[in-house]
Design a protein around this motif. Structure first.
Motif, PDB file in Angstrom:
ATOM      1  N   VAL A 385       0.835  -1.200   0.000  1.00  0.00           N
ATOM      2  CA  VAL A 385       0.000   0.000   0.000  1.00  0.00           C
ATOM      3  C   VAL A 385       0.874   1.255   0.000  1.00  0.00           C
ATOM      4  N   GLY A 386       2.017   1.194   0.689  1.00  0.00           N
ATOM      5  CA  GLY A 386       2.944   2.325   0.675  1.00  0.00           C
ATOM      6  C   GLY A 386       3.434   2.636  -0.728  1.00  0.00           C
ATOM      7  N   MET A 387       3.613   1.585  -1.550  1.00  0.00           N
ATOM      8  CA  MET A 387       4.026   1.799  -2.935  1.00  0.00           C
ATOM      9  C   MET A 387       3.027   2.687  -3.674  1.00  0.00           C
ATOM     10  N   ALA A 388       1.750   2.402  -3.496  1.00  0.00           N
ATOM     11  CA  ALA A 388       0.713   3.199  -4.157  1.00  0.00           C
ATOM     12  C   ALA A 388       0.708   4.628  -3.629  1.00  0.00           C
ATOM     13  N   GLY A 389       0.943   4.782  -2.311  1.00  0.00           N
ATOM     14  CA  GLY A 389       0.922   6.122  -1.724  1.00  0.00           C
ATOM     15  C   GLY A 389       1.997   7.034  -2.282  1.00  0.00           C
ATOM     16  N   VAL A 390       3.233   6.551  -2.356  1.00  0.00           N
ATOM     17  CA  VAL A 390       4.320   7.398  -2.843  1.00  0.00           C
ATOM     18  C   VAL A 390       4.248   7.566  -4.365  1.00  0.00           C
ATOM     19  N   LEU A 391       3.863   6.514  -5.085  1.00  0.00           N
ATOM     20  CA  LEU A 391       3.691   6.653  -6.538  1.00  0.00           C
ATOM     21  C   LEU A 391       2.649   7.719  -6.845  1.00  0.00           C
ATOM     22  N   SER A 392       1.556   7.695  -6.115  1.00  0.00           N
ATOM     23  CA  SER A 392       0.496   8.687  -6.288  1.00  0.00           C
ATOM     24  C   SER A 392       1.009  10.090  -6.009  1.00  0.00           C
ATOM     25  N   GLY A 393       1.820  10.240  -4.951  1.00  0.00           N
ATOM     26  CA  GLY A 393       2.300  11.551  -4.559  1.00  0.00           C
ATOM     27  C   GLY A 393       3.428  12.090  -5.417  1.00  0.00           C
ATOM     28  N   LEU A 399      -5.151   7.189  -9.349  1.00  0.00           N
ATOM     29  CA  LEU A 399      -5.920   6.061  -9.892  1.00  0.00           C
ATOM     30  C   LEU A 399      -4.988   4.998 -10.470  1.00  0.00           C
ATOM     31  N   SER A 400      -3.975   5.426 -11.185  1.00  0.00           N
ATOM     32  CA  SER A 400      -3.001   4.474 -11.740  1.00  0.00           C
ATOM     33  C   SER A 400      -2.344   3.682 -10.625  1.00  0.00           C
ATOM     34  N   ALA A 401      -1.986   4.373  -9.533  1.00  0.00           N
ATOM     35  CA  ALA A 401      -1.335   3.710  -8.400  1.00  0.00           C
ATOM     36  C   ALA A 401      -2.247   2.661  -7.781  1.00  0.00           C
ATOM     37  N   ILE A 402      -3.496   3.016  -7.602  1.00  0.00           N
ATOM     38  CA  ILE A 402      -4.457   2.088  -6.986  1.00  0.00           C
ATOM     39  C   ILE A 402      -4.618   0.827  -7.823  1.00  0.00           C
ATOM     40  N   PRO A 417      -7.699   0.040   1.471  1.00  0.00           N
ATOM     41  CA  PRO A 417      -6.500   0.765   1.955  1.00  0.00           C
ATOM     42  C   PRO A 417      -5.724   1.459   0.835  1.00  0.00           C
ATOM     43  N   LEU A 418      -5.718   0.877  -0.361  1.00  0.00           N
ATOM     44  CA  LEU A 418      -5.052   1.530  -1.492  1.00  0.00           C
ATOM     45  C   LEU A 418      -5.707   2.876  -1.796  1.00  0.00           C
ATOM     46  N   MET A 419      -7.031   2.894  -1.760  1.00  0.00           N
ATOM     47  CA  MET A 419      -7.761   4.137  -2.024  1.00  0.00           C
ATOM     48  C   MET A 419      -7.497   5.162  -0.920  1.00  0.00           C
ATOM     49  N   ILE A 420      -7.479   4.715   0.318  1.00  0.00           N
ATOM     50  CA  ILE A 420      -7.267   5.627   1.445  1.00  0.00           C
ATOM     51  C   ILE A 420      -5.882   6.272   1.354  1.00  0.00           C
ATOM     52  N   VAL A 421      -4.856   5.439   1.226  1.00  0.00           N
ATOM     53  CA  VAL A 421      -3.479   5.938   1.242  1.00  0.00           C
ATOM     54  C   VAL A 421      -3.180   6.793   0.015  1.00  0.00           C
ATOM     55  N   SER A 422      -3.593   6.345  -1.160  1.00  0.00           N
ATOM     56  CA  SER A 422      -3.325   7.108  -2.390  1.00  0.00           C
ATOM     57  C   SER A 422      -4.036   8.451  -2.377  1.00  0.00           C
ATOM     58  N   ILE A 424      -5.088  10.261   0.248  1.00  0.00           N
ATOM     59  CA  ILE A 424      -4.525  11.179   1.242  1.00  0.00           C
ATOM     60  C   ILE A 424      -3.182  11.725   0.757  1.00  0.00           C
ATOM     61  N   SER A 425      -2.340  10.851   0.243  1.00  0.00           N
ATOM     62  CA  SER A 425      -1.034  11.277  -0.249  1.00  0.00           C
ATOM     63  C   SER A 425      -1.179  12.301  -1.374  1.00  0.00           C
ATOM     64  N   PHE A 426      -2.063  12.013  -2.314  1.00  0.00           N
ATOM     65  CA  PHE A 426      -2.279  12.918  -3.443  1.00  0.00           C
ATOM     66  C   PHE A 426      -2.838  14.255  -2.981  1.00  0.00           C
ATOM     67  N   PHE A 427      -3.755  14.212  -2.033  1.00  0.00           N
ATOM     68  CA  PHE A 427      -4.355  15.448  -1.507  1.00  0.00           C
ATOM     69  C   PHE A 427      -3.285  16.338  -0.871  1.00  0.00           C
ATOM     70  N   ILE A 428      -2.366  15.734  -0.133  1.00  0.00           N
ATOM     71  CA  ILE A 428      -1.316  16.508   0.549  1.00  0.00           C
ATOM     72  C   ILE A 428      -0.397  17.182  -0.465  1.00  0.00           C
ATOM     73  N   VAL A 429       0.110  16.413  -1.442  1.00  0.00           N
ATOM     74  CA  VAL A 429       1.049  17.010  -2.402  1.00  0.00           C
ATOM     75  C   VAL A 429       0.349  18.022  -3.302  1.00  0.00           C
ATOM     76  N   LYS A 430      -0.905  17.757  -3.629  1.00  0.00           N
ATOM     77  CA  LYS A 430      -1.650  18.676  -4.492  1.00  0.00           C
ATOM     78  C   LYS A 430      -1.916  19.994  -3.779  1.00  0.00           C
ATOM     79  N   SER A 431      -2.008  19.943  -2.460  1.00  0.00           N
ATOM     80  CA  SER A 431      -2.231  21.158  -1.680  1.00  0.00           C
ATOM     81  C   SER A 431      -1.024  22.081  -1.742  1.00  0.00           C
ATOM     82  N   TYR A 432       0.163  21.508  -1.911  1.00  0.00           N
ATOM     83  CA  TYR A 432       1.390  22.301  -1.981  1.00  0.00           C
ATOM     84  C   TYR A 432       1.706  22.757  -3.399  1.00  0.00           C
ATOM     85  N   ASP A 433       1.427  21.909  -4.374  1.00  0.00           N
ATOM     86  CA  ASP A 433       1.789  22.240  -5.754  1.00  0.00           C
ATOM     87  C   ASP A 433       0.809  21.569  -6.712  1.00  0.00           C
TER      88      ASP A 433
END
Length: 597
Positions: A385-393, A399-402, A417-422, A424-433
């Motif tokens: 699941v961590g793989m999907a989170g960092v790939l997404s971010g 969606l590709s990561a999931i 869990p893939l949907m949750i982690v991906s 959240i990770s995407f939301f955080i990075v998208k908030s910055y850039d």
């Protein structure tokens, strides 16, 4: 090459007369999937055998440390000898080609990434093959569409088909291939009919790897633990951690790559120094060598004992704590090693390194919690699941990561869990850039399409195409009679004026001098210097259409002059012509099935 092209065109054109337009596109999509899938299989096979050869060298236990230097030097040499010392790399090249080059990708991109990335990654460079595979597949799609006489919209679709087939082949994940093409490359509004050729190409690509590649070549897992809803809070925490690690990855990678790029050394010097830096990293942290998929497999399968260092430093600690510290340091060092590899002249991408970083992050997080004794969570699942989170971010493709991790685990047990982690990770990075590290600068410059349709249309319009250059211009030293002579022969109502040096001095509008035209006695007495005025604004020849449109909105003008860097007049650009082109492009973006009518 020409005879092959001629035979292909003869066969395809003969079929075209018997097929509808949509059927013809499906045929070309199938061929694109086949060619791209075979290219991905070839690249994966080359790298596998190179790394297998390195493993079985018996010269010395540490002889493998020399190969990254050799790989970087060979890559630089090949680029210098055969590609004029420069190549455009990765996904950014594809996106720029779609937006700025009418979806035409040069033929050389169908093979140059296979050669250079196999040398870089196969000999130990800490980068991934997915970006080169996407670039190769996209180039195959573009060139197949070109010789098949398809239009811009269809060429763009075929670029997506080639990329989808490449991703599907390398991971045996056809759904992820389709979603990646839509989410990353075809960022404009997608229509339902696009899915069919994308699916066909992706399936054909996946079949190529399924039939040709050995099972050991493929990246897949069998889950050993099912999803437990009681672990959801920990997955949420992992998602937050993945988001900030993705931010760290992007900043570290771009910062290191930029510094290497600005080193005042020749290409060979950079390769030697970069390779030496990789040698030092690999000596202490062997899992950083190459793509790293083998060590990811060890983590996900619950056999982290196979991962170790070449020193005795970590063995001084408790086994569990040494593993936690070791994997935590690898999370921090992987973006650095990837940046050194690519910044030193290698060819590769960040897809695999982000999967690698995410896997180690998931293991680090779960192992750290487990050794406290407070909880017991499945380390293999968290690694996946961590793989999907960092790939997404890192890649901005949640969606590709999931779907990628869901497919390589042969099921959808971890879908929640893939949907949750991906997410959240995407939301955080998208908030910055709003843009990923690979596309940030290009997006700001208007060099690629974004998810904003109106900006995409403006990006596809070239200033040179809109420029109306058949305008008479007149010297500021002339009088009104000279201008009247020009007006008699012209259909224009605006005229450019230049100074003694030929530089742009201003404009004269017909409405401003209308009354003077009925007073011939003033023609010789009225110098143009008194009539000329400054335009509401001017446009530089290198400015994109977003800036042009902003200037039209601010000035409320219908015509603006275009000047080169020396302030020479090039022509006028018309707001009405720009709007007309905008509507024309908007009308052309219909469904594929519209071609049937």
């Amino acid at each position: 090459m020409r005879p092959v092209k001629q035979v292909y065109q003869f066969v395809v054109y003969s079929l075209r007369t018997k097929l509808t337009r949509v059927q013809y596109i499906m045929l070309v999509a199938t061929l694109t999937g086949l060619f791209s899938g075979l290219a991905a299989v070839l690249l994966k096979t080359l790298v596998h055998y190179l790394q297998d050869w390195i493993k079985h060298i018996d010269v010395s236990r540490f002889s493998y440390l020399l190969f990254p230097v050799i790989g970087l030097l060979l890559t630089v040499l090949v680029i210098k000898l055969f590609f004029h010392s420069h190549i455009e790399k990765g996904i950014a090249m594809v996106l720029r080609s779609i937006a700025r080059k009418s979806s035409f990708i040069p033929l050389k991109h169908t093979y140059l990434h296979i050669v250079t990335s196999s040398l870089t990654v196969g000999l130990g460079g800490s980068a991934g093959l997915e970006a080169p595979i996407v670039a190769t597949g996209s180039a195959i799609g573009s060139n197949t569409a070109r010789i098949s006489d398809l239009n811009y919209r269809e060429r763009s679709l075929l670029i997506g088909c080639g990329a989808a087939a490449g991703i599907a082949a390398v991971f045996n994940a056809p759904i992820a291939g389709v979603i990646f093409a839509i989410e990353v490359l075809l960022t404009e509004a997608i229509v339902v009919s696009y899915f069919i050729p994308l699916i066909i190409s992706s399936v054909v690509g996946a079949l190529c790897s399924k039939i040709i590649l050995q099972e050991s070549f493929l990246f897949n897992f069998v889950l050993k633990s099912t999803f437990d809803y009681r672990n959801v809070p920990f997955y949420v925490l992992l998602g937050v951690l993945a988001g900030f690690v993705s931010r760290y990855y992007a900043r570290t990678f771009k910062g290191t790559e930029t510094r290497l790029h600005h080193w005042k050394l020749n290409a060979y010097g950079k390769a030697i120094i970069g390779g030496t830096m990789l040698m030092a990293l690999y000596f202490i942290f062997p899992p950083l060598f190459g793509e790293g998929y083998e060590s990811i497999t060890s983590l996900a399968n619950g056999t982290p004992g196979e991962i170790n260092d070449n020193t005795a430093v970590f063995s001084l600690l408790n086994e569990d704590w040494s593993l936690v510290i070791f994997t935590g340091l690898i999370v921090l060092l992987k973006p650095l090693s990837a940046a050194i590899t690519i910044g030193s002249g290698g060819n590769g991408g960040n897809f695999a390194p982000s999967l690698f970083t995410g896997s180690y992050l998931g293991f680090f997080f779960s192992k750290l919690l487990n050794i406290t004794g407070w909880v017991k969570i499945p380390e293999g699942n968290f690694s996946l699941v961590g793989m999907a989170g960092v790939l997404s971010g890192v890649m901005y493709c949640p969606l590709s990561a999931i779907f990628l991790i869901a497919e390589i685990t042969n099921g959808y047990e971890l879908f929640i869990p893939l949907m949750i982690v991906s997410a959240i990770s995407f939301f955080i990075v998208k908030s910055y850039d709003p843009y990923s590290m690979e596309t940030r600068q290009l997006a700001k410059e208007g060099q690629i399409f974004t998810h904003k349709k109106e900006k995409n249309i403006l990006t596809s319009i070239q200033l040179t195409d809109m420029l109306q250059d058949r305008y008479d211009n007149i010297s500021i030293d002339q009088n009104l009679r000279a201008l009247v002579d020009i007006i008699k022969k012209s259909e224009r109502n605006i005229f450019a004026v230049h100074d003694q040096k030929g530089k742009f001095a201003g404009i004269i509008e017909l409405n401003d001098i209308k009354q003077l035209l009925f007073q011939p006695e003033l023609f010789d007495k009225t110098p143009l210097r008194k009539l000329v005025k400054k335009p509401a604004d001017t446009i530089g020849e290198d400015q994109d259409m977003h800036i042009v449109m902003e200037k039209f909105d601010i000035t409320q003008s219908w015509y603006l002059p275009v000047l080169d860097k020396e302030r020479n007049f090039l022509g006028f650009i018309s707001k009405s012509k720009l709007f007309s082109k905008y509507r024309e492009i908007l009308d052309s973006q219909g469904d594929l099935y519209d071609a049937e009518h």
